[in-house]
Scaffold this active site. Structure first.
Site, short mmCIF file in Angstrom:
data_model
loop_
_atom_site.label_atom_id
_atom_site.label_comp_id
_atom_site.label_asym_id
_atom_site.label_seq_id
_atom_site.Cartn_x
_atom_site.Cartn_y
_atom_site.Cartn_z
CE LYS A 1 49.17 96.33 8.82
NZ LYS A 1 51.07 95.80 8.75
CB SER B 1 48.89 98.84 13.30
OG SER B 1 48.89 97.88 12.06
CG ASP C 1 52.27 98.51 6.59
OD1 ASP C 1 52.59 97.89 5.03
OD2 ASP C 1 52.46 98.00 7.42
CE LYS D 1 51.47 99.61 9.85
NZ LYS D 1 53.07 99.13 10.61
N GLY E 1 55.69 96.73 14.80
CA GLY E 1 55.19 96.06 15.83
C GLY E 1 54.65 94.89 15.63
CG ASP F 1 57.94 96.20 7.79
OD1 ASP F 1 58.58 95.48 8.65
OD2 ASP F 1 56.20 95.80 8.19
CE LYS G 1 57.13 94.93 11.37
NZ LYS G 1 56.28 94.58 10.82
CD GLU H 1 54.37 99.68 7.99
OE1 GLU H 1 54.55 100.59 8.50
OE2 GLU H 1 54.86 98.78 8.15
O1 OSB Z 1 53.54 95.40 8.74
O2 OSB Z 1 53.38 96.38 10.92
C1 OSB Z 1 53.57 95.49 10.06
C2 OSB Z 1 51.53 92.75 12.77
C3 OSB Z 1 52.29 91.54 12.21
C4 OSB Z 1 52.75 91.64 10.36
C5 OSB Z 1 52.77 92.84 10.05
C6 OSB Z 1 52.66 94.46 10.34
C7 OSB Z 1 51.98 94.11 11.89
C8 OSB Z 1 51.57 95.28 11.94
C9 OSB Z 1 51.22 95.08 13.48
O3 OSB Z 1 51.27 96.34 11.66
C10 OSB Z 1 51.34 96.32 14.58
C11 OSB Z 1 51.52 96.39 16.44
O4 OSB Z 1 51.70 95.76 16.35
O5 OSB Z 1 50.67 96.57 16.65
MG MG Z 2 54.75 96.70 7.49
#
Ligand code: OSB
Ligand code: MG
Length: 374
Positions: free
Chosen positions: A166, A138, A192, A164, A294, A242, A266, A217
């Protein structure tokens, strides 16, 4: 039988190698709550609370979770023995609304405890079947599309099986286009948004259909199940939820309403492993793929995620990057590694989480500690 005598809460500070920026906030240094659980029979288990520093991803933070665990959850668990960790969700939900991440931290620690008592791995205890899990990365919001494309290229070359990125308004279509151009058509890519859009942005988001993403996402707000359904009608790309999925009922609502076609599970967000397993099973029956998300976990939380991701319907790569992607030094030995095929090994020979907490290091980065006893 789980008969807890003592729970030690610690807050550790772990600086990220680089700041992680998502549409709702940025984090440079994680404040992580670790739980060490001591059973009357001498078994010791570990878990991690995934609540963030700020209430941007969910209402919970490490400070609300600390309060919930010390004031409401731990006393309930310390008061009487529990036959099985699957009984904890009901015990914690009675008269305590919300606080899923706090509940999950205690509940997941009890799953590790029960696995150790039975001499089986946490993966086996949960019904996991894989001995390796596929890993994705991510990547946080970058300064410009070229910088993002470069990061994505480096990740793909390292072996990650899903990229992925952001996104947020102003850092979306051109950013995703640059990554797709850099990686080429066959690479598994997704975006995401962490709830950065509204239904008024639908026409704008439809442009993302051009990039053959495996999913988008959480484009809209956490409570927008109806609006996600409306958006999904207009998007060819599957929506993955999510933030919205906080219970089995919400997963069922998503499926019934058509608010999305994939779920990011999660365990912290849904209150622990029992609910995670129930969502996993519901999705399996309903033809909905799931994957393990994560929360920038340390090696302790990562161990719990890896065990969960070994269940059969976790059919897409999880956000389960190796330790070195986040930290100079992780709190467990061995650290989590990924092979060049983008796979992480599931510890299935060792009892419980399968990694050892580096107590010396944990002590050196602990900023607050509390012991809860019967
Ligand atoms: O939206 O998935 C998410 C990290 C913190 C809060 C929300 C998200 C995330 C990540 C990190 O996408 C994923 C990772 O732990 O590598
Ligand atoms: Mg997410």
């Amino acid at each position: 039988m789980i008969e807890l005598q003592r729970i030690v809460l610690r807050e550790i500070r772990l600086p990220l190698k680089e700041p992680f920026r998502i549409s709702s906030g940025v984090v440079k240094e994680r404040r992580i709550c670790l739980l060490e659980l001591f059973d009357a029979d001498g078994t010791v288990a570990w878990s991690e609370c995934v609540a963030g520093e700020n209430p941007n991803y969910s209402a919970e933070t490490i400070d609300t979770a600390w309060l919930a665990i010390t004031e409401w959850l731990a006393p309930r668990l310390l008061a009487k023995p529990v036959a099985h960790p699957a009984d904890l969700a009901a015990l914690f939900d009675k008269g305590i609304c919300g606080h899923n991440m706090a509940k999950a931290a205690v509940e997941m620690g009890c799953w590790d405890l029960a696995a150790r008592q039975q001499g089986v791995s946490l993966s086996q205890m949960l019904g996991g079947t894989r001995d390796r899990v596929a890993t994705g990365i991510s990547i946080g919001i970058q300064a410009n599309p070229a910088a993002l494309a470069q990061r994505a290229r480096a990740a793909f070359d390292q072996g990650y099986r899903k990229i992925k990125v952001k996104i947020e308004p102003g850092a979306d279509v051109e950013y995703v286009r640059a990554v797709r151009q850099e990686l080429g058509p066959p690479v598994h890519m997704m975006a995401d948004a962490n709830s950065a859009y509204t239904l008024a942005d639908a026409a704008h988001l439809v442009q993302l259909d051009a990039f053959n993403l495996i999913m988008i996402e959480q484009p809209l707000s956490r409570d927008d199940l109806l609006r996600h359904a409306e958006l999904q009608k207009r998007l060819a790309t599957p929506i993955c939820l999510d933030e919205s999925i906080t219970s089995v009922d919400r997963a069922e609502d998503m499926i019934t309403l058509g608010s999305g076609r994939i779920i990011n599970i999660k365990p912290g967000r849904v209150g622990g492993f029992t609910v995670s397993k129930a969502i996993h099973d519901l999705c399996q029956r309903s033809g909905i793929p799931v994957w393990c998300g994560g929360m920038l976990e340390s090696g302790v939380g990562r161990a719990h995620n890896v065990a969960l991701a070994s269940l059969p319907n976790f059919s897409l790569p999880g956000d389960l990057s190796p330790s070195a992607r986040y930290w100079e030094r992780d709190v467990v030995t061995p650290e989590w590694t990924m092979d060049d095929e983008g796979m992480v090994r599931v510890p299935r020979e060792e009892p419980g989480i399968g990694v050892t907490v580096d107590m010396g290091f944990v002590d050196s980065i602990t900023v607050r500690r509390k012991e809860l006893t019967r």
